[in-house]
Design an enzyme around this catalytic site. Structure first.
Site, mmCIF file in Angstrom:
data_model
loop_
_atom_site.group_PDB
_atom_site.id
_atom_site.type_symbol
_atom_site.label_atom_id
_atom_site.label_comp_id
_atom_site.label_asym_id
_atom_site.label_seq_id
_atom_site.Cartn_x
_atom_site.Cartn_y
_atom_site.Cartn_z
ATOM 1 N N CYS A 19 0.827 -1.195 0.000
ATOM 2 C CA CYS A 19 0.000 0.000 0.000
ATOM 3 C C CYS A 19 0.862 1.246 0.000
ATOM 4 C CB CYS A 19 -0.941 0.015 1.209
ATOM 5 S SG CYS A 19 -0.073 0.220 2.779
ATOM 6 N N ASP A 464 7.680 25.533 -34.448
ATOM 7 C CA ASP A 464 8.685 25.757 -35.471
ATOM 8 C C ASP A 464 8.033 25.432 -36.821
ATOM 9 O OD1 ASP A 464 11.360 26.063 -36.609
ATOM 10 O OD2 ASP A 464 11.289 23.898 -36.884
#
Length: 809
Positions: A19, A464
């Site tokens: 856990c 770009d």
């Protein structure tokens, strides 16, 4: 000045965690070692540990052992590791229930935490078989017979002590080290129900001597008797069922990485001494030449020596259209040859291949933690002790105010069972498993979990142009000699000189010029160059040997390439020529005059207004001509930019190209003219990104070249096109392996959806425990229902995460 000691990374495989509190305890133990930081992943049962030189591997393993778990150092790849698989962690073989857990090399199924699905299944089946009659005789008076309590004890004991054994052993290990986990809550709850009932029965052996039918039949309430054997049985069965379903679902969530790494070819047909020999792909080394026949997978990364074919790259890039390849073209391992026979020379093998690097990126992203997960870790670290205190307080208060021992017991057990924080521990890592795994199938690599947070806040995306919005496949359309300055060089000669210098550059413009120069050369060769220099985003310069060996087919002045009729020209007898190729600002530094004339600038403007990218060529310090090139917009760009806008992103076009070309491209894809910035050098790209950030914008940058790398690193979120350079991909947070801008939009959408799933997982896990504990403490929740609800919460968290595996289908 002293150098900072190099920090190394150690990958651990850890067994025994169940856990989120286990994760927190391991991280704390490792963090107590000086200079050590660790990120522990629950579903993968692994840890990535940053270790200074002063700390040994043995100290790391010992620290995990002190936390109550077993750790082994994950071995680096050996030469025998199959191509594309970087370590046992990546190979993820199926779990072997008979494997020796002390030898983790044979136990590498990291999709399960705690006991695996194969180990849980027999215990679940046994528990279910015994619990069904146990529940009936305990809860249905009509089915009860004299002394049925002893039968309930017989049925409940193996369920409590054998089926629930994984919970007990984990709880014992944690207690031995002075800590507690979710298994502590389960173990205490189950054992308390069984022990309380057993003691009650032993103290009053005749308490169930009368058959239940004497009470009038019907479903009995929990208060009708003082035995809670069915609580121990039902809680155990529900929790085992939840663990088993959870293990299956998590294996499905993590299967994408395993599927990705299984794509690699297993064998290769190597050409040695003219003889074809089949060898394992893992034995390939750089320089080996291997044959790829139609229908076969490319064994490893390399480039084509001979042959032409179309490669199905969808497994790597996510793009369905086959890519045409021929001599000198690069190929990627695991892609499929669809037609012709290829002879390939290996350039990267083993851990250096594209597939292996993809595996590392995906696995690292799954191993890491998003910032949002840190809150869950901090809460889980103190959650279990607080729950134990709440359970004791609940029992005490019920006993004081009601005087009912059994009601107090039921409420306390319900608190223990309902509060298990398993769902909390699974909320983030399972979401990452599913999201990053699905991304890898789509050809999208997310560098780390923190990237998911970044995509949520991004509001501006800077693109770009060349290779990103456009294909990047520039082609020379014309060469214009400026006769009065060209020293008599015609178009063909200028192209050869420019191609010679550009051959040393990787820019798309350079590639186009070199290709055109080779095509126009009689021999296919171009002159030699010495003293090459390059200015990023500006241009290149070199000294060209312009000797008599070089012949070419010339062009008239000026003339489009497609309309050219080649003719042989006399070879120029020359020596060494100083040749510069580049943009206007760069050329001003290369010219004897130090500046371009007004007439020269006018000729460049005319070329650019025609929609071309225009490049200057200078010889011996004098302008000699202009080379014009054109690019095409990708079909995917306009739809992708529309999707960006739908996501609330402002698209900006940033390019080193001229304003006329940039504006034409922007109009074609739907970017506003005011969001176009042309003529931008690489350092100016960084400045533009910084300017946007200072203006309050959260910026994502998309690029593919070396000149984009600084801006990718500066942006809040860097996204590299996989068709670009290694430098660009290294600087980016997300890499899309294809060349489609649509994948960039998809990567942002998937990242945001993954983060959304993680957030919803955490919300419901927190809400579940927050609301469930007071309900149980008030006595409004049966322990059996609490067990079912707790098991269901873990399964629901995993099932919610699995929605990501259907993204984009």
């Amino acid at each position: 000045m002293t150098e900072t000691p190099a920090i190394r990374r150690v990958d651990l495989d850890i067994t025994g965690m169940t856990c989120a509190s286990c994760v927190g305890r391991v991280e704390r133990k490792l963090g107590k070692l000086e200079g050590v930081s660790a990120s522990v992943n629950l579903p993968l049962e692994s840890a990535a540990v940053e270790v200074p030189p002063s700390v040994t591997d043995e100290q790391i393993v010992a620290a995990v052992d002190r936390a109550g778990y077993t750790a082994t150092i994950r071995q680096a790849q050996s030469d025998a590791t199959p191509t594309g698989v970087t370590s046992p962690r990546h190979s993820l073989p199926e779990h072997d229930e008979h494997a020796d857990h002390s030898d983790h090399s044979d136990h590498s199924d990291h999709m399960n935490h705690g006991p695996s699905g194969d180990m849980i299944r027999p215990r679940l089946i046994g528990a279910a078989i015994l619990t069904f009659p146990l529940f009936l005789i305990s809860m249905v008076p009509a089915l009860q017979f004299p002394h049925w309590g002893w039968a309930a004890l017989v049925l409940a004991t193996p369920v409590t002590l054998w089926a629930a054994w994984p919970f007990h052993t984990a709880a014992f290990k944690a207690a031995r080290h002075g800590s507690s986990t979710m298994d502590t809550l389960v173990s205490i709850g189950v054992l308390a129900a069984w022990a309380f009932s057993t003691v009650e029965l032993l103290l009053d052996p005749g308490m169930t001597a009368m058959a239940g039918a004497a009470h009038g039949g019907g479903m009995a309430s929990m208060a009708d008797h003082q035995l809670y054997f069915e609580t121990a049985g039902v809680v155990t069965t529900f929790l085992l069922l939840g663990r088993w379903l959870e293990a299956r679902a998590k294996r499905q969530a993590g299967s994408a990485l395993k599927s990705l790494l299984d794509l690699g070819a297993k064998t290769a047909t190597v050409l040695r001494g003219g003889v074809e020999t089949t060898v394992p792909a893992a034995q390939l080394v750089p320089g080996d030449e291997f044959v790829v026949r139609p229908g076969e997978k490319v064994a490893t990364d390399g480039y084509v020596i001979s042959g032409h074919s179309a490669l199905d790259t969808s497994l790597i890039t996510g793009e369905s259209v086959p890519a045409e390849v021929g001599p000198e073209d690069t190929v990627t391992g695991a892609t499929i040859n669809t037609s012709g026979r290829l002879l390939v020379r290996a350039t990267h093998t083993g851990a250096d291949t594209t597939l292996a690097q993809m595996g590392r990126l995906v696995s690292d992203a799954q191993t890491g933690k998003a910032p949002i997960a840190r809150l869950a870790d901090r809460i889980s670290a103190v959650f279990v002790p607080i729950v134990l205190v709440i359970a004791v307080i609940t029992f005490t208060l019920w006993l004081i105010f009601s005087g009912d021992l059994h009601a107090a017991f039921r409420a306390a057990v319900a608190v223990l069972v309902i509060a298990c924080p398993c769902a909390l521990g699974l909320a983030t890592p399972v979401g990452l498993l599913a999201g990053t795994g699905r991304a890898s199938q789509l050809g999208i690599l997310i560098r780390g979990p923190e990237v998911l947070e970044d995509t949520r806040t991004v509001d501006t995306i800077v693109l770009d142009k060349t290779g990103t919005v456009t294909t990047g496949d520039l082609a020379v359309t014309s060469v214009t000699p400026l006769q009065e300055q060209s020293h008599g060089y015609d178009a063909g000669r200028l192209l050869l000189l420019a191609g010679a210098v550009e051959a040393h550059s990787e820019h798309p413009i350079a590639t186009a010029i070199v290709a055109a120069a080779r095509e126009r050369s009689d021999s296919g060769h171009i002159p030699e160059v010495t003293g090459f220099t390059s200015a990023a985003g500006g241009g290149v310069h070199g000294t060209v040997t312009d000797g008599s060996q070089t012949g070419h087919r010339g062009w008239s002045d000026p003339v489009p390439i497609d309309g050219q009729s080649p003719r042989d020209l006399t070879t120029h007898e020359g020596g060494l020529l100083s040749v510069a190729v580049g943009r206007s600002d760069y050329m001003a530094t290369q010219l004897d005059s130090g500046a371009l004339t007004a007439a020269e600038k006018q000729q460049l403007t005319a070329a650019e207004e025609a929609g071309a990218t225009a490049i200057w060529v200078a010889v011996d310090g004098q302008i000699a001509g202009i080379i014009s090139l054109q690019d095409t917009v990708k079909e995917s760009s306009a739809p992708a930019i529309a999707r960006f806008k739908e996501m609330g992103l402002r698209p900006i076009l940033l390019t080193g190209d001229n304003a006329a070309v940039a504006t034409q491209v922007a109009a074609a894809v739907g970017i506003s003219e005011e969001d176009v910035f042309a003529g931008v050098r690489p350092e100016d790209k960084v400045a533009k990104v910084t300017e946007l950030q200072r203006g309050g914008r959260v910026v994502a940058m998309v690029g593919d070249g070396v000149n984009d790398a600084p801006a990718l690193a500066q942006a809040d979120l860097g996204i590299a096109m996989g068709s670009g350079t290694d430098v660009a991909r290294e600087a980016a947070d997300i890499t899309v392996m294809g060349s489609s801008l649509g994948q960039v939009a998809q990567s942002v959408q998937l990242s945001r959806k993954t983060l959304g799933i993680i957030k919803s997982n955490l919300f419901w896990a927190f809400a579940y425990n927050t609301l469930g504990i007071p309900v149980a403490a008030l006595g409004l929740l049966n322990p059996m229902l609490a067990g079912a609800a707790m098991a269901a919460s873990s399964v629901l968290v995993v099932a919610n995460s699995l929605r990501l595996t259907r993204f984009g289908r």
